[in-house]
Write a protein that holds these residues in place. Structure first.
Motif, mmCIF file in Angstrom:
data_model
loop_
_atom_site.group_PDB
_atom_site.id
_atom_site.type_symbol
_atom_site.label_atom_id
_atom_site.label_comp_id
_atom_site.label_asym_id
_atom_site.label_seq_id
_atom_site.Cartn_x
_atom_site.Cartn_y
_atom_site.Cartn_z
ATOM 1 N N LEU A 4 -8.434 -2.500 2.025
ATOM 2 C CA LEU A 4 -7.229 -1.723 1.803
ATOM 3 C C LEU A 4 -7.602 -0.259 1.644
ATOM 4 C CD1 LEU A 4 -5.499 -3.989 -0.843
ATOM 5 C CD2 LEU A 4 -5.158 -3.970 1.608
ATOM 6 N N GLY A 5 -6.725 0.636 2.080
ATOM 7 C CA GLY A 5 -6.939 2.067 1.892
ATOM 8 C C GLY A 5 -7.519 2.695 3.132
ATOM 9 N N ASN A 6 -7.462 4.028 3.181
ATOM 10 C CA ASN A 6 -7.961 4.707 4.358
ATOM 11 C C ASN A 6 -9.235 5.493 4.102
ATOM 12 O OD1 ASN A 6 -6.845 6.731 2.862
ATOM 13 N ND2 ASN A 6 -5.453 7.448 4.446
ATOM 14 N N VAL A 65 3.294 1.664 7.811
ATOM 15 C CA VAL A 65 1.842 1.771 7.724
ATOM 16 C C VAL A 65 1.503 2.251 6.319
ATOM 17 C CG1 VAL A 65 -0.232 2.822 8.674
ATOM 18 C CG2 VAL A 65 1.710 2.306 10.185
ATOM 19 N N MET A 66 0.826 1.396 5.557
ATOM 20 C CA MET A 66 0.553 1.680 4.153
ATOM 21 C C MET A 66 -0.911 2.039 3.932
ATOM 22 S SD MET A 66 2.786 -1.434 2.467
ATOM 23 C CE MET A 66 1.998 -2.712 3.445
ATOM 24 N N SER A 67 -1.143 3.179 3.286
ATOM 25 C CA SER A 67 -2.481 3.588 2.854
ATOM 26 C C SER A 67 -2.520 3.355 1.350
ATOM 27 C CB SER A 67 -2.726 5.058 3.184
ATOM 28 O OG SER A 67 -2.696 5.266 4.572
ATOM 29 N N ILE A 68 -2.918 2.143 0.978
ATOM 30 C CA ILE A 68 -2.883 1.720 -0.414
ATOM 31 C C ILE A 68 -4.220 1.112 -0.791
ATOM 32 C CG2 ILE A 68 -0.385 1.402 -0.540
ATOM 33 C CD1 ILE A 68 -0.776 -1.541 0.080
ATOM 34 N N THR A 69 -4.543 1.185 -2.079
ATOM 35 C CA THR A 69 -5.769 0.607 -2.603
ATOM 36 C C THR A 69 -5.442 -0.108 -3.902
ATOM 37 O OG1 THR A 69 -7.055 2.433 -1.674
ATOM 38 C CG2 THR A 69 -8.129 1.099 -3.336
ATOM 39 N N SER A 75 -1.746 -4.521 -8.355
ATOM 40 C CA SER A 75 -1.058 -3.244 -8.193
ATOM 41 C C SER A 75 -1.733 -2.419 -7.100
ATOM 42 C CB SER A 75 -1.087 -2.475 -9.519
ATOM 43 O OG SER A 75 -0.378 -1.267 -9.398
ATOM 44 N N TYR A 76 -0.921 -1.928 -6.143
ATOM 45 C CA TYR A 76 -1.425 -1.165 -5.009
ATOM 46 C C TYR A 76 -0.657 0.155 -4.879
ATOM 47 C CZ TYR A 76 -3.204 -5.739 -3.379
ATOM 48 O OH TYR A 76 -3.824 -6.952 -3.262
ATOM 49 N N PRO A 77 -1.118 1.235 -5.471
ATOM 50 C CA PRO A 77 -0.454 2.528 -5.278
ATOM 51 C C PRO A 77 -0.984 3.233 -4.028
ATOM 52 C CG PRO A 77 -2.175 2.753 -6.904
ATOM 53 C CD PRO A 77 -2.152 1.293 -6.496
ATOM 54 N N GLY A 78 -0.199 4.160 -3.500
ATOM 55 C CA GLY A 78 -0.627 4.948 -2.346
ATOM 56 C C GLY A 78 0.556 5.553 -1.638
ATOM 57 N N THR A 79 0.434 5.652 -0.321
ATOM 58 C CA THR A 79 1.506 6.213 0.497
ATOM 59 C C THR A 79 1.802 5.259 1.651
ATOM 60 O OG1 THR A 79 -0.027 7.466 1.897
ATOM 61 C CG2 THR A 79 0.899 8.615 -0.027
ATOM 62 N N GLN A 84 9.410 4.913 12.440
ATOM 63 C CA GLN A 84 10.780 4.856 12.970
ATOM 64 C C GLN A 84 11.637 5.989 12.395
ATOM 65 O OE1 GLN A 84 12.572 0.948 12.777
ATOM 66 N NE2 GLN A 84 14.638 1.804 12.722
ATOM 67 N N ARG A 85 11.454 6.288 11.123
ATOM 68 C CA ARG A 85 12.244 7.329 10.454
ATOM 69 C C ARG A 85 11.470 8.637 10.285
ATOM 70 N NH1 ARG A 85 13.237 2.442 8.335
ATOM 71 N NH2 ARG A 85 15.378 1.727 8.278
ATOM 72 N N ASP A 86 10.177 8.634 10.649
ATOM 73 C CA ASP A 86 9.285 9.776 10.500
ATOM 74 C C ASP A 86 9.273 10.264 9.049
ATOM 75 O OD1 ASP A 86 7.374 11.590 11.388
ATOM 76 O OD2 ASP A 86 8.873 13.117 11.853
ATOM 77 N N LEU A 87 9.097 9.308 8.115
ATOM 78 C CA LEU A 87 9.068 9.615 6.687
ATOM 79 C C LEU A 87 7.782 9.107 6.059
ATOM 80 C CD1 LEU A 87 12.672 8.663 5.492
ATOM 81 C CD2 LEU A 87 11.698 10.961 5.627
ATOM 82 N N ILE A 88 7.287 9.855 5.086
ATOM 83 C CA ILE A 88 6.161 9.423 4.274
ATOM 84 C C ILE A 88 6.686 9.179 2.866
ATOM 85 C CG2 ILE A 88 3.943 10.072 3.263
ATOM 86 C CD1 ILE A 88 3.421 11.712 5.788
ATOM 87 N N TYR A 89 6.348 8.024 2.314
ATOM 88 C CA TYR A 89 6.800 7.627 0.989
ATOM 89 C C TYR A 89 5.615 7.576 0.028
ATOM 90 C CZ TYR A 89 10.699 5.627 3.653
ATOM 91 O OH TYR A 89 11.761 5.435 4.503
ATOM 92 N N LYS A 90 5.849 7.907 -1.226
ATOM 93 C CA LYS A 90 4.921 7.531 -2.276
ATOM 94 C C LYS A 90 5.267 6.081 -2.557
ATOM 95 C CE LYS A 90 3.382 8.552 -6.903
ATOM 96 N NZ LYS A 90 3.614 9.323 -8.122
ATOM 97 N N LEU A 91 4.277 5.213 -2.581
ATOM 98 C CA LEU A 91 4.533 3.778 -2.630
ATOM 99 C C LEU A 91 3.723 3.108 -3.723
ATOM 100 C CD1 LEU A 91 5.804 1.282 -1.087
ATOM 101 C CD2 LEU A 91 3.641 1.171 0.142
ATOM 102 N N THR A 92 4.356 2.165 -4.394
ATOM 103 C CA THR A 92 3.656 1.271 -5.300
ATOM 104 C C THR A 92 4.080 -0.151 -4.965
ATOM 105 O OG1 THR A 92 3.640 2.910 -7.066
ATOM 106 C CG2 THR A 92 3.217 0.633 -7.702
ATOM 107 N N VAL A 93 3.097 -1.011 -4.756
ATOM 108 C CA VAL A 93 3.347 -2.418 -4.475
ATOM 109 C C VAL A 93 2.704 -3.221 -5.597
ATOM 110 C CG1 VAL A 93 2.995 -4.306 -2.846
ATOM 111 C CG2 VAL A 93 3.271 -1.967 -1.983
ATOM 112 N N LYS A 94 3.460 -4.153 -6.163
ATOM 113 C CA LYS A 94 2.920 -5.040 -7.190
ATOM 114 C C LYS A 94 3.084 -6.471 -6.720
ATOM 115 C CE LYS A 94 3.505 -1.902 -10.977
ATOM 116 N NZ LYS A 94 3.956 -1.667 -12.323
ATOM 117 N N VAL A 95 1.982 -7.201 -6.735
ATOM 118 C CA VAL A 95 1.987 -8.593 -6.297
ATOM 119 C C VAL A 95 1.634 -9.475 -7.485
ATOM 120 C CG1 VAL A 95 0.976 -10.275 -4.719
ATOM 121 C CG2 VAL A 95 1.292 -7.908 -3.970
ATOM 122 N N ASP A 96 2.444 -10.510 -7.671
ATOM 123 C CA ASP A 96 2.197 -11.488 -8.725
ATOM 124 C C ASP A 96 2.400 -12.862 -8.116
ATOM 125 O OD1 ASP A 96 1.830 -12.903 -11.059
ATOM 126 O OD2 ASP A 96 3.699 -12.246 -11.984
#
Length: 121
Positions: A4-6, A65-69, A75-79, A84-96
Motif C-alpha cells: 500500500l502507498g506510493n 486511485v488511492m495512495s494510502i498506507t 486504518s489507512y489514511p492518505g489521498t 472521472q471527476r478530476d478531484l483529489i480527496y483527503k481519505l481515511t479508510v477504516k477496516v474492521d
C-alpha cells in the motif's frame, strides 16, 4: 504480496486475509454500488464492478486511485484521485473484519462524506 502507498510501502504476504485487509469485493451500504479493491501499481484501486441502475454520476469501470498506507490496525489514511471527476480527496479508510468505512474530504477538509461498506464474496 500486497503493498500500500506510493512512496512508503507497507507490504505483507500470505493467503489468509487479516482483519484489516482492504483488498477484496465490497458493497456500499444502501446497495447502490459494488467495488473491487486491489493493488494497481504502487497504489490501491477501487473499481466499480456493479452500479444500481439510475445511480447518477457513477458507472461500471469507474475507479478511485488511492495512495494510502496502513498506520495502525485497520486504518489507512492518505489521498485518493477520482479521474472521472478530476478531484483529489483527503481519505481515511477504516477496516474492521467485513466492515469498512471510507471518509473523503475536499476543499481543505471543509466538505466531507463518509460511506459504510460490507465485504462480499
Amino acid at each position: 504480496m500486497v503493498c500500500l502507498g506510493n512512496s512508503r510501502f507497507s507490504c505483507w504476504s500470505g493467503i489468509p486475509a487479516e482483519a484489516s485487509d482492504i483488498n477484496g469485493n465490497w458493497a456500499r451500504a444502501g446497495g447502490n454500488a459494488r467495488v473491487r479493491i486491489a493493488s494497481c501499481g504502487a497504489d490501491i484501486c477501487a473499481v466499480n464492478t456493479w452500479i444500481k441502475p439510475g445511480t447518477p454520476k457513477e458507472k461500471v469501470g469507474g475507479k478511485l486511485v488511492m495512495s494510502i498506507t496502513e498506520d495502525s490496525e485497520g486504518s489507512y489514511p492518505g489521498t485518493a484521485f477520482d479521474p472521472q471527476r478530476d478531484l483529489i480527496y483527503k481519505l481515511t479508510v477504516k477496516v474492521d473484519g467485513d466492515r469498512m468505512t471510507t471518509k473523503g474530504c475536499v476543499i481543505a477538509g471543509l466538505i466531507c462524506k463518509g460511506v459504510e461498506w460490507t465485504r462480499i464474496n
